[in-house]
Design a protein around this motif. Structure first.
Motif, PDB file in Angstrom:
ATOM      1  N   LYS A 218     -11.944  28.826 -11.119  1.00  0.00           N
ATOM      2  CA  LYS A 218     -10.951  27.785 -11.370  1.00  0.00           C
ATOM      3  C   LYS A 218     -10.358  27.324 -10.044  1.00  0.00           C
ATOM      4  O   LYS A 218      -9.890  28.133  -9.251  1.00  0.00           O
ATOM      5  N   ARG A 219     -10.407  26.042  -9.823  1.00  0.00           N
ATOM      6  CA  ARG A 219      -9.882  25.484  -8.580  1.00  0.00           C
ATOM      7  C   ARG A 219      -8.833  24.422  -8.876  1.00  0.00           C
ATOM      8  O   ARG A 219      -9.004  23.601  -9.769  1.00  0.00           O
ATOM      9  N   GLN A 220      -7.775  24.462  -8.095  1.00  0.00           N
ATOM     10  CA  GLN A 220      -6.757  23.433  -8.191  1.00  0.00           C
ATOM     11  C   GLN A 220      -7.177  22.248  -7.332  1.00  0.00           C
ATOM     12  O   GLN A 220      -7.658  22.429  -6.215  1.00  0.00           O
ATOM     13  N   PRO A 221      -7.043  21.034  -7.830  1.00  0.00           N
ATOM     14  CA  PRO A 221      -7.376  19.874  -6.996  1.00  0.00           C
ATOM     15  C   PRO A 221      -6.423  19.788  -5.816  1.00  0.00           C
ATOM     16  O   PRO A 221      -5.300  20.306  -5.876  1.00  0.00           O
ATOM     17  N   PRO A 222      -6.833  19.190  -4.710  1.00  0.00           N
ATOM     18  CA  PRO A 222      -5.952  19.043  -3.544  1.00  0.00           C
ATOM     19  C   PRO A 222      -4.644  18.366  -3.919  1.00  0.00           C
ATOM     20  O   PRO A 222      -4.605  17.506  -4.803  1.00  0.00           O
ATOM     21  N   GLU A 223      -3.589  18.784  -3.242  1.00  0.00           N
ATOM     22  CA  GLU A 223      -2.266  18.259  -3.553  1.00  0.00           C
ATOM     23  C   GLU A 223      -2.203  16.742  -3.413  1.00  0.00           C
ATOM     24  O   GLU A 223      -1.544  16.060  -4.188  1.00  0.00           O
ATOM     25  N   ASN A 224      -2.918  16.210  -2.410  1.00  0.00           N
ATOM     26  CA  ASN A 224      -2.818  14.768  -2.173  1.00  0.00           C
ATOM     27  C   ASN A 224      -3.482  13.941  -3.267  1.00  0.00           C
ATOM     28  O   ASN A 224      -3.266  12.738  -3.366  1.00  0.00           O
ATOM     29  N   LEU A 225      -4.309  14.594  -4.120  1.00  0.00           N
ATOM     30  CA  LEU A 225      -4.932  13.855  -5.207  1.00  0.00           C
ATOM     31  C   LEU A 225      -4.016  13.736  -6.417  1.00  0.00           C
ATOM     32  O   LEU A 225      -4.260  12.935  -7.302  1.00  0.00           O
ATOM     33  N   LYS A 226      -2.974  14.557  -6.439  1.00  0.00           N
ATOM     34  CA  LYS A 226      -2.069  14.520  -7.575  1.00  0.00           C
ATOM     35  C   LYS A 226      -1.160  13.290  -7.520  1.00  0.00           C
ATOM     36  O   LYS A 226      -0.675  12.819  -8.533  1.00  0.00           O
ATOM     37  N   THR A 227      -0.903  12.786  -6.310  1.00  0.00           N
ATOM     38  CA  THR A 227      -0.043  11.622  -6.157  1.00  0.00           C
ATOM     39  C   THR A 227      -0.891  10.359  -6.215  1.00  0.00           C
ATOM     40  O   THR A 227      -1.799  10.188  -5.401  1.00  0.00           O
ATOM     41  N   PRO A 228      -0.662   9.496  -7.175  1.00  0.00           N
ATOM     42  CA  PRO A 228      -1.475   8.277  -7.268  1.00  0.00           C
ATOM     43  C   PRO A 228      -1.302   7.398  -6.039  1.00  0.00           C
ATOM     44  O   PRO A 228      -0.220   7.329  -5.447  1.00  0.00           O
ATOM     45  N   LEU A 229      -2.389   6.750  -5.635  1.00  0.00           N
ATOM     46  CA  LEU A 229      -2.338   5.879  -4.474  1.00  0.00           C
ATOM     47  C   LEU A 229      -1.468   4.659  -4.765  1.00  0.00           C
ATOM     48  O   LEU A 229      -1.465   4.125  -5.877  1.00  0.00           O
ATOM     49  N   LYS A 230      -0.748   4.218  -3.748  1.00  0.00           N
ATOM     50  CA  LYS A 230       0.123   3.059  -3.898  1.00  0.00           C
ATOM     51  C   LYS A 230      -0.711   1.786  -3.972  1.00  0.00           C
ATOM     52  O   LYS A 230      -1.583   1.550  -3.139  1.00  0.00           O
ATOM     53  N   CYS A 231      -0.462   0.993  -4.987  1.00  0.00           N
ATOM     54  CA  CYS A 231      -1.184  -0.270  -5.154  1.00  0.00           C
ATOM     55  C   CYS A 231      -0.397  -1.400  -4.490  1.00  0.00           C
ATOM     56  O   CYS A 231       0.828  -1.485  -4.626  1.00  0.00           O
ATOM     57  N   ILE A 232      -1.112  -2.241  -3.765  1.00  0.00           N
ATOM     58  CA  ILE A 232      -0.479  -3.367  -3.075  1.00  0.00           C
ATOM     59  C   ILE A 232      -0.807  -4.655  -3.822  1.00  0.00           C
ATOM     60  O   ILE A 232      -1.978  -4.977  -4.043  1.00  0.00           O
ATOM     61  N   LYS A 233       0.205  -5.349  -4.208  1.00  0.00           N
ATOM     62  CA  LYS A 233       0.004  -6.623  -4.887  1.00  0.00           C
ATOM     63  C   LYS A 233      -0.151  -7.718  -3.839  1.00  0.00           C
ATOM     64  O   LYS A 233       0.722  -7.943  -3.007  1.00  0.00           O
ATOM     65  N   TRP A 234      -1.317  -8.362  -3.863  1.00  0.00           N
ATOM     66  CA  TRP A 234      -1.620  -9.369  -2.846  1.00  0.00           C
ATOM     67  C   TRP A 234      -0.684 -10.568  -2.995  1.00  0.00           C
ATOM     68  O   TRP A 234      -0.360 -11.003  -4.102  1.00  0.00           O
ATOM     69  N   SER A 235      -0.243 -11.081  -1.851  1.00  0.00           N
ATOM     70  CA  SER A 235       0.675 -12.226  -1.853  1.00  0.00           C
ATOM     71  C   SER A 235       0.388 -13.089  -0.639  1.00  0.00           C
ATOM     72  O   SER A 235      -0.362 -12.706   0.267  1.00  0.00           O
ATOM     73  N   ASN A 236       0.992 -14.253  -0.598  1.00  0.00           N
ATOM     74  CA  ASN A 236       0.822 -15.154   0.551  1.00  0.00           C
ATOM     75  C   ASN A 236       1.359 -14.514   1.826  1.00  0.00           C
ATOM     76  O   ASN A 236       0.826 -14.723   2.920  1.00  0.00           O
ATOM     77  N   GLU A 237       2.407 -13.720   1.670  1.00  0.00           N
ATOM     78  CA  GLU A 237       2.988 -13.057   2.842  1.00  0.00           C
ATOM     79  C   GLU A 237       2.000 -12.063   3.448  1.00  0.00           C
ATOM     80  O   GLU A 237       1.818 -12.012   4.669  1.00  0.00           O
ATOM     81  N   TYR A 238       1.339 -11.256   2.586  1.00  0.00           N
ATOM     82  CA  TYR A 238       0.342 -10.308   3.079  1.00  0.00           C
ATOM     83  C   TYR A 238      -0.849 -11.042   3.693  1.00  0.00           C
ATOM     84  O   TYR A 238      -1.422 -10.613   4.697  1.00  0.00           O
ATOM     85  N   GLU A 239      -1.233 -12.145   3.093  1.00  0.00           N
ATOM     86  CA  GLU A 239      -2.370 -12.912   3.611  1.00  0.00           C
ATOM     87  C   GLU A 239      -2.083 -13.439   5.011  1.00  0.00           C
ATOM     88  O   GLU A 239      -2.919 -13.332   5.918  1.00  0.00           O
ATOM     89  N   ASN A 240      -0.896 -13.985   5.210  1.00  0.00           N
ATOM     90  CA  ASN A 240      -0.531 -14.517   6.528  1.00  0.00           C
ATOM     91  C   ASN A 240      -0.437 -13.402   7.563  1.00  0.00           C
ATOM     92  O   ASN A 240      -0.852 -13.568   8.718  1.00  0.00           O
ATOM     93  N   THR A 241       0.115 -12.251   7.140  1.00  0.00           N
ATOM     94  CA  THR A 241       0.218 -11.111   8.062  1.00  0.00           C
ATOM     95  C   THR A 241      -1.161 -10.624   8.477  1.00  0.00           C
ATOM     96  O   THR A 241      -1.410 -10.322   9.654  1.00  0.00           O
ATOM     97  N   PHE A 242      -2.069 -10.536   7.510  1.00  0.00           N
ATOM     98  CA  PHE A 242      -3.421 -10.055   7.782  1.00  0.00           C
ATOM     99  C   PHE A 242      -4.153 -10.998   8.745  1.00  0.00           C
ATOM    100  O   PHE A 242      -4.794 -10.560   9.705  1.00  0.00           O
ATOM    101  N   LYS A 243      -4.052 -12.309   8.519  1.00  0.00           N
ATOM    102  CA  LYS A 243      -4.714 -13.280   9.392  1.00  0.00           C
ATOM    103  C   LYS A 243      -4.149 -13.226  10.803  1.00  0.00           C
ATOM    104  O   LYS A 243      -4.894 -13.307  11.793  1.00  0.00           O
ATOM    105  N   LEU A 244      -2.832 -13.083  10.897  1.00  0.00           N
ATOM    106  CA  LEU A 244      -2.196 -13.024  12.209  1.00  0.00           C
ATOM    107  C   LEU A 244      -2.638 -11.796  12.989  1.00  0.00           C
ATOM    108  O   LEU A 244      -2.932 -11.862  14.190  1.00  0.00           O
ATOM    109  N   ASN A 245      -2.738 -10.659  12.304  1.00  0.00           N
ATOM    110  CA  ASN A 245      -3.166  -9.415  12.959  1.00  0.00           C
ATOM    111  C   ASN A 245      -4.636  -9.461  13.352  1.00  0.00           C
ATOM    112  O   ASN A 245      -5.042  -8.847  14.341  1.00  0.00           O
ATOM    113  N   LEU A 246      -5.449 -10.178  12.576  1.00  0.00           N
ATOM    114  CA  LEU A 246      -6.856 -10.331  12.934  1.00  0.00           C
ATOM    115  C   LEU A 246      -7.008 -11.071  14.260  1.00  0.00           C
ATOM    116  O   LEU A 246      -7.870 -10.749  15.083  1.00  0.00           O
TER     117      LEU A 246
END
Length: 295
Positions: A218-246
């Motif tokens: 019997k193995r316990q799953p890693p602790e970091n798998l118990k916390t669900p990953l944060k979902c990012i809702k795409w928006s115009n603000e994220y799009e502009n930030t991503f393009k600028l950083n590129l």
């Protein structure tokens, strides 16, 4: 949540008749003997009669070494109450093949008043075989009584891998079967096989014995798998930030690393190319995610 992982576990026991010997005045450890490597292949190896002191530092590559001495005051009676068990090693017991390690008429109605209410008759192969005939000694009688009272069963001579009941001990006085593996009757379905390994007179007068067991870990799953990953809702603000950083990012190192893969002969190093591509993909995938948050 527990994850059950099934795998085979091999356990070897060997009376090594002293782990050290004198050679040209030097104290030599048998663990350094090349013949030992043929035995040290099990997941767990129990060496008995080592005559090693608490000052001796034992090491064998690939294993963690633990020592135990006979002065241990472990409450062994408690161990028998904690589920199925297996005992393996040199028990100094000589048992005649006619001796039974079970209640011979356990399924008869006449014994209902004597057997415990929760007693379950097991389906062990009743008869045992032995290569040699030997009389039951005092240790053998004690072992038979233990098997009957605790519903333990002898694997020697009735298990896949040792259907003949091979000899385990050789010396100038003769041969005998001294080394046994016994286990709870409820544990029998988990026994894959049991074998008497090759006798090596240069190391010991006993043969190593090995049992293979089907286990579920019997193995316990890693602790970091118990916390669900944060979902990012795409928006115009994220799009502009991503393009600028590129536009701010220098991709020349990435391009150079990808171009370097073309210099590797694919025919001879296909797995190497695949491994590097996978690492690069994961690295740059995470890198692109980070670009969303760079200010």
């Amino acid at each position: 949540m527990c994850i059950k992982v099934s795998r085979n576990v091999s356990i070897t026991s060997w009376n090594v008749n002293g782990l050290f010997r004198k050679l040209s005045g030097d104290r030599i450890c048998k663990l350094d003997d090349e013949n030992f490597s043929n035995i040290m292949t099990s997941d767990i190896v129990c060496l008995s009669e080592t005559h090693a002191s608490s000052k001796d530092i034992l090491f064998y590559n690939g294993y963690k070494c633990f020592t135990n001495c006979r002065q241990s005051k472990t409450n062994r009676s408690k161990i028998f109450l904690e589920g199925n068990i297996a005992l393996i090693g040199d028990l100094n017991a000589h048992i005649n093949v006619s001796e039974s390690d079970y209640i011979t008429n356990e399924i008869d109605d006449s014994l209902d008043d004597f057997l415990p209410i929760n007693y379950i008759a097991d389906a062990v192969l009743k008869s045992r075989s032995t290569e040699i005939s030997q009389n039951t000694n005092s240790y053998g009688k004690q072992l038979i009584e233990l098997c009957i009272s605790a519903q333990l069963r002898i694997l020697n001579g009735r298990t896949l891998g040792d259907s003949k009941g091979k000899v385990t001990f050789f010396n100038h006085n003769g041969t005998s079967i001294d080394d046994y593996c016994i286990c709870s009757s409820g544990f029998l379905p988990s026994i894959i096989n049991f074998s008497i390994n090759k006798f090596d007179p240069t190391v010991s007068d006993h043969c190593p014995i090995t049992v293979n067991i089907m286990s579920q870990i019997k193995r316990q799953p890693p602790e970091n798998l118990k916390t669900p990953l944060k979902c990012i809702k795409w928006s115009n603000e994220y799009e502009n930030t991503f393009k600028l950083n590129l536009l701010k990012t220098d991709f020349q190192p990435i391009i150079s690393e990808i171009e370097s893969l073309a210099e590797i002969p694919v025919q001879n190093n296909l797995s190497s190319v695949e491994e590097k591509l996978m690492k690069m993909f994961l690295t740059y995938h995470l890198y692109c995610i980070m670009l969303l948050f760079l200010v």
